[in-house]
Every structure is written in C-alpha cells, then in structure tokens.
Design a protein around this motif. Structure first.
Motif, PDB file in Angstrom:
ATOM      1  N   UNK A 189      17.111 -13.120   5.297  1.00 56.16           N
ATOM      2  CA  UNK A 189      17.681 -12.492   4.090  1.00 56.16           C
ATOM      3  C   UNK A 189      17.212 -11.062   3.873  1.00 56.16           C
ATOM      4  N   UNK A 190      15.931 -10.753   4.171  1.00 60.60           N
ATOM      5  CA  UNK A 190      15.433  -9.396   3.964  1.00 60.60           C
ATOM      6  C   UNK A 190      16.127  -8.414   4.897  1.00 60.60           C
ATOM      7  N   UNK A 191      16.387  -8.823   6.135  1.00 61.06           N
ATOM      8  CA  UNK A 191      17.058  -7.942   7.094  1.00 61.06           C
ATOM      9  C   UNK A 191      18.518  -7.743   6.714  1.00 61.06           C
ATOM     10  N   UNK A 192      19.162  -8.833   6.331  1.00 59.03           N
ATOM     11  CA  UNK A 192      20.570  -8.734   5.942  1.00 59.03           C
ATOM     12  C   UNK A 192      20.698  -7.825   4.721  1.00 59.03           C
ATOM     13  N   UNK A 193      19.842  -8.023   3.719  1.00 57.14           N
ATOM     14  CA  UNK A 193      19.883  -7.187   2.517  1.00 57.14           C
ATOM     15  C   UNK A 193      19.621  -5.717   2.867  1.00 57.14           C
TER      16      UNK A 193
END
Length: 185
Positions: free
Chosen positions: A99-103
């Motif tokens: 999720x952190x990379x996608x965000x």
C-alpha cells in the motif's frame, strides 16, 4: 555534541548509514528518544528537539526545525545506478501490492499505468519496461533528489545544476557512493 542531521536521499545507501549513525549516537550516550531515524518522512514537529535526525527529510524541513548549529550530511550516488535501483525496488513493491508503494506512485503514474504494473507477472527488465512507465520512474528519480535538497526546478533543466551544487555546499559533509553490489539493488 552538536545535533547531527542526515538528509537521506532515497536509493543512495542511506539505510546502512542511518543504522551506523544510530549505533554511533547511542555509543556516545545519546538516548533513543533523542534520535529520529527511519525511512518515513517525519513532520517538522517530530524533528524539533532531537539531537540526531537521520531520515528522509528535506533541507527546508531541516531549516524549519531550527537546526542552525547542526552537523549536516547527505549521500549521493551515481545517477544511473540510482535509477536502476529505484526502478527495481519500486516496481517490485508495486507488484507486491504494498500500500505504501502504491500510494507513493499514485501521484506519479496515471491510474491506468499503475493498474498495468499491478498485472505484471514479474518486474520486467528496464529494457522491456513500457516507455510510458519508465519515463515516470526517471522523472520521479530526478525530482526526489532535487526535492530533498529543497531546490526548485528551473528551465532549461541543466540550469538546476548550479542551485543544487550551491545547496550541497551548505552541508557540513557530502558522501558519494561509488558502487554497490548487485545484491543491494
């Protein structure tokens, strides 16, 4: 001991340096609560009052946190090696659905391009990566470097080099990472 600030520019070997800074600070008697380190980008309020800051902060945040007498340090890396490292690191994290990379990449890639990457079976070589996605990675890489130094892009882009060099002269020290083993990419 003067306060110490390490401005960690992503993909320049900073994680190893942060670890060494923490160990050195603790051996020197600095208490854990006086040390701020980690990959995250802290707020100015989290930075203020610390004796050792070792994180993805920007030069502007360093100034805003009022570290006027601090020892300041950053690391630089060969731009090509840095680009390769960022591509494989971020593409793998996006593929894993982190999720952190996608965000992080939602603001850099179009929704369609991000969805396209999520469908990859594995991270393609840089040569096989679609141009529209590779262009976003390369652009973001340059922007991250300039952003952490709190320098504004100017046109033509070659004219950004002078203010970057002037900013680097403001640091107490600047290291240059020459080569990292392939396994560290």
């Amino acid at each position: 001991m003067k306060p110490f600030v390490f401005v960690h520019i992503p993909k320049c070997g900073g994680s190893s340096i942060r670890h060494a800074i923490r160990l050195s600070a603790e051996k020197s008697g600095v208490k854990s609560e006086q040390i701020l380190d980690g990959w995250f980008q802290p707020t100015v309020d989290q930075i203020k009052g610390k004796r050792v800051v070792s994180s993805h902060i920007t030069w502007s945040e360093y100034l805003e946190a009022e570290f006027s007498d601090a020892v300041t340090f950053t690391m630089l890396r060969d731009p090509v090696d840095r680009a390769i490292s960022l591509y494989y690191y971020q593409a793998k994290r996006i593929l894993e659905g982190r999720p952190d990379a996608v965000k992080n990449w939602e603001c850099r890639l179009s929704k369609e391009h991000l969805e396209e990457m999520k469908l990859w079976k594995s991270v393609p070589s840089m040569d096989d990566c679609p141009t529209h996605i590779m262009d976003s990675f390369i652009s973001s890489l340059s922007n991250m470097f300039v952003y952490h130094l709190s320098v504004d892009w100017v046109w033509p882009h070659k004219d950004t080099v002078k203010p970057v060099c002037e900013r680097l002269r403001e640091f107490t020290g600047v290291g240059i990472l020459e080569k990292m083993p392939e396994t560290q990419r």
